[in-house]
Design an enzyme around this catalytic site. Structure first.
Site, short mmCIF file in Angstrom:
data_model
loop_
_atom_site.label_atom_id
_atom_site.label_comp_id
_atom_site.label_asym_id
_atom_site.label_seq_id
_atom_site.Cartn_x
_atom_site.Cartn_y
_atom_site.Cartn_z
N GLY A 1 3.87 -5.83 -1.79
CA GLY A 1 4.32 -6.28 -0.48
C GLY A 1 4.54 -7.78 -0.49
O GLY A 1 4.74 -8.40 -1.54
N SER A 2 4.48 -8.37 0.69
CA SER A 2 4.83 -9.78 0.82
C SER A 2 3.69 -10.68 0.33
O SER A 2 2.52 -10.26 0.28
CB SER A 2 5.14 -10.09 2.28
OG SER A 2 3.99 -9.85 3.06
N GLY B 1 -0.34 -10.25 0.79
CA GLY B 1 -1.11 -10.24 -0.45
C GLY B 1 -2.27 -11.22 -0.41
O GLY B 1 -3.37 -10.93 -0.90
N GLU C 1 1.50 -7.20 -6.51
CA GLU C 1 2.93 -7.34 -6.81
C GLU C 1 3.58 -7.86 -5.54
O GLU C 1 3.81 -7.11 -4.59
CB GLU C 1 3.54 -5.99 -7.20
CG GLU C 1 3.02 -5.41 -8.48
CD GLU C 1 3.50 -6.15 -9.72
OE1 GLU C 1 4.24 -7.15 -9.60
OE2 GLU C 1 3.10 -5.74 -10.82
N CYS D 1 12.18 -6.44 -4.64
CA CYS D 1 11.35 -7.59 -5.01
C CYS D 1 12.02 -8.42 -6.09
O CYS D 1 12.16 -9.64 -5.97
CB CYS D 1 9.98 -7.13 -5.46
SG CYS D 1 10.03 -5.88 -6.74
P1 NAD Z 1 4.34 -6.31 3.89
O1 NAD Z 1 3.47 -7.27 3.17
O2 NAD Z 1 4.72 -6.59 5.28
O3 NAD Z 1 3.69 -4.86 3.90
C1 NAD Z 1 3.27 -4.23 2.72
C2 NAD Z 1 2.17 -3.23 3.03
O4 NAD Z 1 1.01 -3.94 3.47
C3 NAD Z 1 2.51 -2.24 4.14
O5 NAD Z 1 2.01 -0.97 3.76
C4 NAD Z 1 1.74 -2.78 5.33
O6 NAD Z 1 1.40 -1.79 6.25
C5 NAD Z 1 0.48 -3.32 4.66
N1 NAD Z 1 -0.27 -4.32 5.42
C6 NAD Z 1 0.11 -5.04 6.49
N2 NAD Z 1 -0.89 -5.90 6.86
C7 NAD Z 1 -1.89 -5.72 5.97
C8 NAD Z 1 -3.17 -6.34 5.78
N3 NAD Z 1 -3.60 -7.32 6.57
N4 NAD Z 1 -3.93 -5.93 4.75
C9 NAD Z 1 -3.50 -4.96 3.91
N5 NAD Z 1 -2.30 -4.34 4.04
C10 NAD Z 1 -1.51 -4.72 5.06
O7 NAD Z 1 5.64 -6.15 2.95
P2 NAD Z 1 6.96 -5.32 3.24
O8 NAD Z 1 7.72 -6.04 4.31
O9 NAD Z 1 6.63 -3.88 3.45
O10 NAD Z 1 7.71 -5.46 1.85
C11 NAD Z 1 8.55 -6.54 1.57
C12 NAD Z 1 7.88 -7.52 0.63
O11 NAD Z 1 7.34 -6.84 -0.49
C13 NAD Z 1 8.84 -8.52 0.06
O12 NAD Z 1 8.26 -9.81 0.05
C14 NAD Z 1 9.06 -8.06 -1.38
O13 NAD Z 1 9.47 -9.07 -2.27
C15 NAD Z 1 7.72 -7.49 -1.69
N6 NAD Z 1 7.82 -6.51 -2.79
C16 NAD Z 1 7.32 -6.86 -4.01
C17 NAD Z 1 7.44 -5.99 -5.07
C18 NAD Z 1 6.90 -6.34 -6.42
O14 NAD Z 1 6.77 -5.46 -7.26
N7 NAD Z 1 6.57 -7.58 -6.68
C19 NAD Z 1 8.07 -4.76 -4.88
C20 NAD Z 1 8.57 -4.44 -3.62
C21 NAD Z 1 8.43 -5.34 -2.57
#
Ligand code: NAD
Length: 468
Positions: free
Chosen positions: A224-225, A229, A246, A280
């Site tokens: 995720g973001s 993270g 990631e 990503c």
């Molecule tokens: P996000 O961080 O908003 O959400 C990711 C996940 O985290 C979701 O399941 C969300 O419900 C959960 N979440 C939200 N708040 C949380 C908390 N406080 N604690 C734990 N979990 C929580 O990301 P997104 O908008 O779903 O995805 C986009 C981002 O992910 C982009 O920055 C992208 O670059 C990144 N990404 C990275 C990779 C990689 O392999 N490096 C792959 C895909 C996406």
């Protein structure tokens, strides 16, 4: 309407509350997902804990066979799952869309099933014998994003199961349905409690945040973001969880002066616009040498104009909508700012609903928001450079370090340039081409730990060294 339920301990479990899931192409509500309570999460963790002793005691062959059964189930259900991904994520069925995503999920599941981490003999001589064993951790919590909901889920789940862990997975609230359905199907071939799924809407009492802090979970694998993270890392500290993070990327591509602009146009386009840029490791900034800058722009724009965008369920479309309003607004704001600073070569303004036309803006520089920030959408900034040192400086001038690419007809020179880039993966004459036998992970703020191959599997184990 699709009324999904959670799977906990092998049983279908409804939640007391639900939230709506919408099709980003049409805005229509396509189903409801359970809004889990913290008690539901506790039940899922307890089920995974209860399943762990028997699962972790299985032989390597038994674990391999069970994981292959998962891969076979994915193959049997690929088309139905692909359609569900398209309905809730928006990406087209075809091109680098949901059928391709399901192809990746199957490939990774099969390949990972075939890996193993046998005992490593470190020493065996008159002084003694030293063996390095890999042991499963316990319950793994998987938290996934909305861009590739099932492929990323498989990246998390398969190495965890293959190494003898049990899993609780929580998908993004933007794309919960495909994961809920996939876990339900995989429970037809897995023992109860080995793989559990909970979903929540990310409002107060976030399930994800609670998972990161949960004492019953030994590891979080999070995609995720960067901002989320960091929160996961903070929450995980008290229980000393293992982490694979990631996170976001702002990958640079560097086009060297010896390229054929027409020959690289298609690769540049899909390296950047795969999944509408919501990837990503998509190419999110492009640095082009002054001598071929205009020709590269011309051919890239000409190729981009041939790519149809529209409702993902229509077989001919190759790009769909942006997945959600928040992301759409972010892309729109970055593009509006970039319009004032650069030259819009293509697109440049929002379309209908969540459709944002493929946008290419030249004349930008480091320091402009569209260059510096991860847009995670269909808008590519192009920056002109004069010499390779300058280009490498621009590329490395970022807190992120996920991927990068170098485009050149001289592979040896391209590799020299690649070695100077600060990122976990570098591609030559392509971008973002991951594969299950090569570790993938970020440097700098893009996270730590790797996924895929033996290196990725090791992250789901503790080492135990036995001296005799
Ligand atoms: P996000 O961080 O908003 O959400 C990711 C996940 O985290 C979701 O399941 C969300 O419900 C959960 N979440 C939200 N708040 C949380 C908390 N406080 N604690 C734990 N979990 C929580 O990301 P997104 O908008 O779903 O995805 C986009 C981002 O992910 C982009 O920055 C992208 O670059 C990144 N990404 C990275 C990779 C990689 O392999 N490096 C792959 C895909 C996406």
């Amino acid at each position: 309407m699709y009324a999904a339920h959670m799977t906990i301990g092998g049983r279908a479990v409804p939640a007391a509350a639900t939230f709506d899931v919408k099709n980003p192409s049409t805005g229509a509500t396509i189903g409801t997902a359970p809004n889990a309570s913290l008690a539901d999460l506790d039940a899922a963790v307890a089920a995974a804990q209860a399943a762990f002793p028997a699962w972790s005691q299985k032989t390597d062959d038994e674990l391999q066979r069970a994981c292959l059964a998962v891969a076979e189930k994915l193959t049997a259900q690929a088309e139905d799952l692909a359609r569900l991904i398209t309905l809730e994520q928006g990406k087209p069925l075809n091109g680098l869309g949901s059928r391709w995503e399901m192809g990746g999920a199957q490939t990774w599941a099969r390949y990972t099933s075939g890996l193993s981490l046998p005992m490593k003999l470190l020493q065996d001589d008159a002084q003694g014998r030293v063996e390095l064993h890999r042991k499963p951790l316990g319950v793994v919590g998987s938290i996934t994003p909305w861009n590739f909901p099932l492929m990323i889920a498989i990246w998390h789940v398969l190495p965890a199961l293959r190494t003898g862990n049990t899993v609780v997975i929580k998908p993004s609230p933007h794309t919960p349905l495909a994961t809920l359905r996939m876990v339900e199907l995989l429970n037809e071939v897995l023992p109860a409690g080995v793989l559990n799924c909970v979903t929540g809407d990310d409002r107060a009492g976030s399930i994800g945040a609670t998972m990161a802090a949960h004492a019953g979970i030994r590891k979080i694998v999070f995609t995720g973001s960067c901002a989320t993270g960091q929160k996961v890392m903070q929450s995980a500290a008290l229980s000393m969880k293992r982490l694979t993070l990631e996170l976001g990327g702002n990958d640079a591509g560097i086009v060297l002066p010896d390229c054929d602009p027409q020959a690289i146009a298609e690769g540049l386009f899909w390296g950047s616009f795969i999944n509408n840029g919501q990837t990503c490791a998509a190419m999110k900034r492009l640095y082009v040498h002054d001598s071929i800058h205009d020709a590269v722009c011309e051919h890239l724009v000409a190729y981009a104009k041939t790519v149809p965008m529209g409702d993902g369920m229509a077989e001919h479309n190759l790009l769909g909508p942006v997945q959600n309003r928040m992301q759409f607004d972010k892309v729109a704001a970055l593009v509006a700012d970039a319009r004032k600073k650069g030259d819009v070569l293509l697109g440049g303004a929002p379309g209908d609903g969540l459709f944002f036309p493929a946008t290419i803006i030249a004349g930008l520089k480091n320091g402009d928001a569209l260059v510096d920030e991860e847009q995670f959408g269909p808008a590519l900034p192009i920056v002109r450079y004069k010499d390779v040192d300058e280009a490498i400086g621009f590329a490395n001038d970022s807190p992120n370090g996920l991927g990068g690419s170098v485009w050149s007809s001289d592979i040896t020179h391209a590799k020299q340039v690649a070695s100077r880039m600060e990122c976990g993966s570098v591609w030559i004459n392509k971008h973002g081409a991951i594969q299950p036998n090569a570790p993938f992970g970020g440097t700098k703020s893009s996270g730590f730990g790797v996924e895929f191959a033996e290196d990725g599997m090791q992250e789901y184990t503790d080492q135990q060294v036995v001296f005799s």
